[in-house]
Design a protein around this motif. Structure first.
Motif, short mmCIF file in Angstrom:
data_model
loop_
_atom_site.label_atom_id
_atom_site.label_comp_id
_atom_site.label_asym_id
_atom_site.label_seq_id
_atom_site.Cartn_x
_atom_site.Cartn_y
_atom_site.Cartn_z
N LEU A 192 0.83 -1.21 0.00
CA LEU A 192 0.00 0.00 0.00
C LEU A 192 0.86 1.25 0.00
N SER A 193 2.00 1.22 0.70
CA SER A 193 2.89 2.38 0.72
C SER A 193 3.44 2.67 -0.67
N PHE A 237 -5.01 8.69 6.37
CA PHE A 237 -6.33 8.06 6.44
C PHE A 237 -6.33 6.72 5.71
N ILE A 238 -5.71 6.67 4.54
CA ILE A 238 -5.67 5.41 3.77
C ILE A 238 -4.88 4.35 4.53
N MET A 239 -3.74 4.72 5.10
CA MET A 239 -2.96 3.77 5.88
C MET A 239 -3.74 3.32 7.11
N MET A 255 -4.88 -0.62 8.15
CA MET A 255 -4.59 -1.25 9.43
C MET A 255 -5.87 -1.73 10.11
N VAL A 256 -6.93 -0.93 10.02
CA VAL A 256 -8.20 -1.31 10.62
C VAL A 256 -8.74 -2.58 9.98
N TYR A 257 -8.68 -2.66 8.65
CA TYR A 257 -9.19 -3.85 7.96
C TYR A 257 -8.41 -5.09 8.37
N VAL A 258 -7.10 -5.00 8.44
CA VAL A 258 -6.29 -6.16 8.81
C VAL A 258 -6.59 -6.60 10.24
N LEU A 259 -6.68 -5.65 11.15
CA LEU A 259 -6.95 -5.99 12.55
C LEU A 259 -8.35 -6.56 12.72
N ILE A 260 -9.31 -6.04 11.98
CA ILE A 260 -10.67 -6.57 12.06
C ILE A 260 -10.71 -8.00 11.53
N ASN A 261 -9.99 -8.26 10.44
CA ASN A 261 -9.93 -9.63 9.91
C ASN A 261 -9.30 -10.58 10.93
N LEU A 262 -8.32 -10.08 11.69
CA LEU A 262 -7.73 -10.90 12.75
C LEU A 262 -8.77 -11.23 13.81
#
Length: 334
Positions: free
Chosen positions: A19-20, A305-307, A311-318
């Motif tokens: 993403l970066s 905001f994009i970053m 991070m929110v999506y990855v943590l929620i999937n966890l």
């Protein structure tokens, strides 16, 4: 369980790295570049060249990316061109409002959606089933900003039942401890402030919950209908197990697996819906700040905001994977 957590956290590294790269290429392809965003469209070539030298934008592209990546790893997202304050400070100021709104919205969607979907499946073909299916279709089809304006105009402006904007009324003198208005009122004993914050939260939360609620109702209904047709449900009933045991241990426990996946994805998508919802109700969270940042071409804020969303999506999937393993141990990854 620990191995699962570690593996998911390690997957965060290549995701954010990729993403970066995309963000860096996006910034370098923008018309006028960051210098134009800082100086404005009427900036002279000399001024643009000066800013480019100061930001290191005259260096080779790999050097620029290395510096860009280092700033991200150092959690240095730069300074907002709108306010002149560090991006992280702006996010910290507005983050509690968005989180409070998102939690309220997903709670409404889950608390109402799962029981309603279950009852609709148990009474298939009845009036409750027809009403829930029709209502979920309406909830999915109505745009969030349109629903927000309808609720604000009818329940706030016309009937005056709820406040029409903001997080607290003007005359409320509330003590800020955590930034979460409802929680702060409970912690400090200022229950009038807490109640006022809840009243301000109702309309934005209902608006933001409309699409997740519709999706959860439909998915719960379909999943329960599928589970009810399984042989092990008939076997459990033939053994004389109580209705509550069959409902909780066999029907709901198995039907909730796909619903949990949907809840995880919907929770992440609430951030994008918050942009429009917070703008209509002037809620003062990250969403409304992002909207003004887009208009002002505030690139440091947009990058942050994009970053943050990634991070929110990855943590929620966890969290979804962990919930899977708790509900059904058969799906645990060893």
């Amino acid at each position: 369980m620990l191995r699962l957590v570690v593996r998911r956290l390690l997957q965060l590294i290549p995701t954010l790295l990729g993403l970066s790269v995309l963000l860096f290429l996006w910034l370098n392809r923008l018309p006028g570049g960051p210098a134009s965003a800082i100086l404005g469209e009427r900036a002279t070539e000399a001024e643009v060249a000066r800013i480019n030298r100061a930001l290191g934008l005259d260096q080779p592209i790999w050097v620029q990316y290395g510096r860009f990546l280092k700033r991200i790893l150092d959690l240095d997202l730069g300074t907002s061109t709108q306010t002149g304050q560090p991006v992280w400070d702006e996010f910290a100021l507005r983050f509690p409002a968005t989180v409070e709104l998102g939690i309220a919205a997903i709670l409404i969607a889950v608390v109402v959606g799962i029981p309603l979907g279950y009852l609709a499946a148990k009474r298939r073909g009845g009036w409750l089933d027809v009403a829930s299916v029709s209502g979920s279709l309406v909830g999915i089809c109505i745009p969030v900003f349109f629903l927000a304006m309808i609720l604000r105009g009818l329940l706030a402006v016309e009937l005056g039942i709820f406040p029409s904007y903001g997080r607290l009324s003007t005359g409320i003198d509330a003590t800020s401890v955590t930034g979460f208005a409802v929680l702060d009122g409970l912690l400090t004993g200022e229950f009038d402030a807490s109640w006022d914050a809840i009243m301000h939260l109702v309309l934005p939360a209902v608006t933001l919950a409309s699409i997740p609620l519709a999706v959860i109702v439909r998915m719960t209904r379909a999943s329960v209908l599928e589970v009810l047709g399984e042989d092990y449900i008939r076997t459990a009933e033939s053994k004389g197990l109580g209705k509550n045991v069959v409902r909780v241990r066999h029907v709901l426990r198995n039907a909730l697996l796909p619903v949990i996946t949907a809840i995880g994805l919907l929770t992440g998508s609430l951030l994008s819906g918050a942009v429009l919802t917070e703008s209509v109700f002037s809620f003062g969270g990250i969403g409304s700040f992002i909207r003004t940042s887009i208009d002002a071409r505030d690139y440091p804020v947009l990058v942050g905001f994009i970053m943050f969303i990634a991070m929110v999506y990855v943590l929620i999937n966890l969290l979804v994977d962990l919930a899977y393993s708790l509900i059904d141990p058969r799906v645990r990854v060893h």
